[in-house]
Write a protein that holds these residues in place. Structure first.
Motif, mmCIF file in Angstrom:
data_model
loop_
_atom_site.group_PDB
_atom_site.id
_atom_site.type_symbol
_atom_site.label_atom_id
_atom_site.label_comp_id
_atom_site.label_asym_id
_atom_site.label_seq_id
_atom_site.Cartn_x
_atom_site.Cartn_y
_atom_site.Cartn_z
ATOM 1 N N ALA A 151 49.342 45.489 38.538
ATOM 2 C CA ALA A 151 49.837 44.118 38.750
ATOM 3 C C ALA A 151 50.552 43.976 40.090
ATOM 4 C CB ALA A 151 50.770 43.724 37.601
ATOM 5 N N GLN A 154 47.855 43.718 42.756
ATOM 6 C CA GLN A 154 47.199 42.418 42.656
ATOM 7 C C GLN A 154 48.072 41.308 43.248
ATOM 8 O OE1 GLN A 154 44.017 41.597 41.066
ATOM 9 N NE2 GLN A 154 43.719 43.783 41.372
ATOM 10 N N SER A 155 49.354 41.368 42.980
ATOM 11 C CA SER A 155 50.269 40.359 43.504
ATOM 12 C C SER A 155 50.331 40.416 45.024
ATOM 13 C CB SER A 155 51.663 40.574 42.910
ATOM 14 O OG SER A 155 52.584 39.649 43.433
ATOM 15 N N TYR A 391 40.537 38.632 40.067
ATOM 16 C CA TYR A 391 40.745 38.539 38.610
ATOM 17 C C TYR A 391 39.688 39.359 37.866
ATOM 18 C CZ TYR A 391 41.139 36.304 33.976
ATOM 19 O OH TYR A 391 41.288 36.059 32.623
ATOM 20 N N MET A 395 40.663 42.207 35.279
ATOM 21 C CA MET A 395 40.414 42.023 33.854
ATOM 22 C C MET A 395 39.241 42.859 33.344
ATOM 23 S SD MET A 395 42.622 39.967 32.395
ATOM 24 C CE MET A 395 41.783 39.355 30.939
ATOM 25 N N TYR A 531 48.702 32.659 40.486
ATOM 26 C CA TYR A 531 48.149 33.941 40.030
ATOM 27 C C TYR A 531 49.118 35.086 40.294
ATOM 28 C CZ TYR A 531 45.001 37.889 39.449
ATOM 29 O OH TYR A 531 44.435 39.079 39.034
ATOM 30 N N THR A 534 51.833 35.020 37.665
ATOM 31 C CA THR A 534 51.476 35.151 36.242
ATOM 32 C C THR A 534 50.606 36.356 35.920
ATOM 33 O OG1 THR A 534 49.547 33.704 36.539
ATOM 34 C CG2 THR A 534 51.630 32.663 35.899
ATOM 35 N N VAL A 535 50.077 37.048 36.942
ATOM 36 C CA VAL A 535 49.203 38.189 36.670
ATOM 37 C C VAL A 535 49.985 39.264 35.921
ATOM 38 C CG1 VAL A 535 49.696 39.312 38.899
ATOM 39 C CG2 VAL A 535 47.571 39.840 37.677
ATOM 40 N N SER A 539 47.459 36.223 32.566
ATOM 41 C CA SER A 539 46.643 36.120 33.782
ATOM 42 C C SER A 539 45.746 34.885 33.845
ATOM 43 C CB SER A 539 45.803 37.389 33.940
ATOM 44 O OG SER A 539 46.631 38.525 33.998
#
Length: 587
Positions: A151, A154-155, A391, A395, A531, A534-535, A539
């Motif tokens: 995470a 990703q952020s 995403y 995921m 995103y 909230t990821v 997500s």
């Protein structure tokens, strides 16, 4: 016959014989055989009509010229007598444009994954530097790198993409109107070359960042975004391609021409990722993909420079330059800093709120609502692409090849909708539902409005599917559903151009280009921020927000009224030609 303005029923575009001669200062006319206009060529009821000339007769009168492959242009006969390979046509531009879109589509996913890999390396290196006991698996280029599905990584990737999008988008919003105006004075080809040079420079920097990751930081890629934005980015390139089509296509066929360019765009985006994914899978590295992109840009630039004819004749370019010089004779040309003022920055948007003769509140409402729906749709598309890529990796663990395959499937369906379903709807569907195939040249009809509304609703359903998909198959199915909503974009733009006279089409497209450039900044800023926040928590939140945006666009589309348009003013054309004559006489 008197020298007064000819009646409206003769038409503003009658062809004038080129061999009229004047005698002395009395305005007597000596008629030559070429001056006789048969009924088949514009005469009325079989009689021979002759246009009078006097001191106020324009030196250049608008005529219709046939370009390559039978298209009719509303040029003033500037290309008559030239060989076919020197006459402009959209069919000169479409093949290299397709090649360029293939390169654009091919490098999108590898570039995003390259950024992900570089940032992942940097992120874990920072973690190890802060905590000497921290250990992690090596990050390998071209591999799945499960450890990057973190995470925190990703952020940080979302924030980096947001920074690049803001830099490129803001610069493009500033320079796009200026590049569009320059294309009126110096030709379309030169400015299209400039925009492609910006993309070319960005790919060069990306290659160095990928090849020497220990020497060149990933943040150098942001410099590539600067070059891309300073040259107008792909948004300006698309707008200029549409301007080229506008120059050599009459209004009645312009929606077809725009459809061809939309088809090329999504065909390139569909085929490009397949080629890129195959290259990555065979070579095990992303570098050859960027080499392919650079080669495509070089070829496109070479074809523009040496093969493709210019759509804007030299006389029209010189005339536009002289008009610009006269306009700024007293005050001088506007400075770059003056264009940063909010009032000047948004000046192109005045076309969306016309006032004066022929305008109405219904017209202004239609233009504003249509522009809003178009901008919302474009903004969601811009904001969603990067989110979908990162995403799907987070995921479902999709690698570059799988993501490229997904994008190719979705865009293949989009092309099918644009090139097969939409023409069938416009032909057989219109005849079945309305009993006629007639298409209004002014304003929009109910059938077109229903296509727009249904397309936006399809997009809404597709993004709602993204929100609830918990496996790759359902996610792909949702993408296929959303792809058929792409039929709304060319219909929207066609309907918009039919709300204004042909002489204002370019101004309208320029306003849309500005809105698209702003949407390219604002939309990814908002959705990447959502995103990033909230990821790892919930997500799919970002897809719920994207669905709500499309639903808002659908609600706006319900307020569009049919058969509303700004009528063409004959006086405007006569004044315009008179001004052109004065400029030519003084040049």
């Amino acid at each position: 016959m008197s020298a007064e303005r000819q009646p409206a029923w003769l038409g503003a575009d009658e062809v004038v014989g080129a061999s009229n001669t004047r005698s002395g200062s009395t305005g007597d006319i000596t008629l030559q055989e070429e001056d006789i206009v048969p009924a088949a060529e514009g005469g009325v009821m079989g009689s021979k009509q002759v246009q009078d000339t006097d001191e106020e007769t324009p030196l250049i009168r608008k005529t219709t010229s046939t370009t390559l492959l039978g298209e009719e242009s509303e040029e003033r006969g500037d290309f008559d007598g030239l060989p076919w390979y020197k006459k402009p046509s959209i069919f000169w531009m479409l093949p290299p444009y397709l090649l360029s879109t293939m390169a654009f589509g091919g490098v999108m996913v590898p570039k995003l994954n390259l950024i992900l890999t570089l940032i992942c390396r940097e992120y874990f290196a920072d973690q190890a530097l802060a905590d000497p006991t921290f250990t992690y698996l090596p990050v390998v280029f071209g591999e799945e790198n499960e450890q990057c599905r973190d995470a925190g990584v990703q952020s940080r990737v979302a924030q980096f993409n947001l920074a690049g999008t803001v830099i490129s988008g803001l610069l493009a919003a500033l320079v796009s109107p200026k590049l569009g105006a320059l294309s009126d004075r110096y030709g379309r080809k030169l400015i299209i070359v400039l925009t492609n040079f910006g993309m070319f420079s960005g790919e060069i920097i990306t290659i160095f960042a990928a090849k020497y990751p220990d020497i060149i930081s990933v943040y150098w890629i942001l410099v590539g975004f600067v070059f891309d934005g300073m040259c107008g980015s792909f948004i300006t390139s698309m707008a200029l391609a549409h301007s080229y089509a506008t120059d050599c296509t009459p209004p009645s066929k312009r929606n077809v021409a725009f459809g061809y360019f939309h088809g090329c765009l999504f065909t390139g985006i569909a085929i490009g990722p397949i080629v890129a994914g195959y290259i990555v899978k065979k070579t095990g590295t992303v570098l050859p993909v960027f080499y392919y992109g650079i080669a495509a840009h070089i070829l496109f630039i070479a074809l523009l420079a040496f093969v493709i004819p210019e759509s804007l004749s030299k006389s029209r370019q010189l005339l536009a330059r002289e008009k610009y010089r006269v306009k700024h004779l007293a005050s001088g040309p506007p400075s770059f800093l003056s264009s940063l003022r909010p009032a000047n920055f948004f000046e192109p948007l005045r076309i969306l709120y016309p006032t004066g003769p022929g305008s109405s509140s219904a017209l202004r409402s239609n233009l504003l609502v249509l522009a809003a729906v178009d901008t919302l749709g474009f903004g969601v598309a811009m904001g969603a692409f990067q989110i979908i890529v990162i995403y799907s990796n987070f995921m479902f663990g999709w690698d570059t090849y799988t993501q490229s395959l997904f994008i190719s499937i979705v865009n293949t369906c989009r092309v099918f909708g644009l090139l097969v379903i939409l023409p069938l709807l416009n032909g057989y569907g219109r005849r079945w539902l309305t009993g006629t195939t007639h298409v209004s040249r002014s304003g929009s009809d109910t059938f077109e409005l229903n296509i727009i509304r249904v397309a936006v609703m399809i997009d809404t359903l597709g993004f709602l599917g993204y929100s609830f998909a918990r496996d790759g198959k359902l996610f792909t199915l949702s993408g296929i559903v959303a792809s058929f909503g792409g039929m709304g974009a060319p219909t929207l733009q066609s309907v918009l151009t039919k709300h204004v006279p042909p002489d204002k089409t370019g101004q309208l497209l320029g306003a849309l280009g500005l809105l698209h450039a702003l949407a390219r900044v604002i939309s990814p800023t908002i959705f990447n921020g959502i995103y990033s926040a909230t990821v790892g928590k919930y997500s799919p939140t970002v897809f719920i927000c994207l669905t709500a945006t499309f639903f808002l666009a659908f609600a706006c589309a319900l307020f569009i009224r049919p058969n509303v348009y700004l009528p063409e003013q004959e006086e405007y054309h006569d004044d315009d030609y008179r001004e052109n004559d004065e400029l030519l006489a003084n040049s």
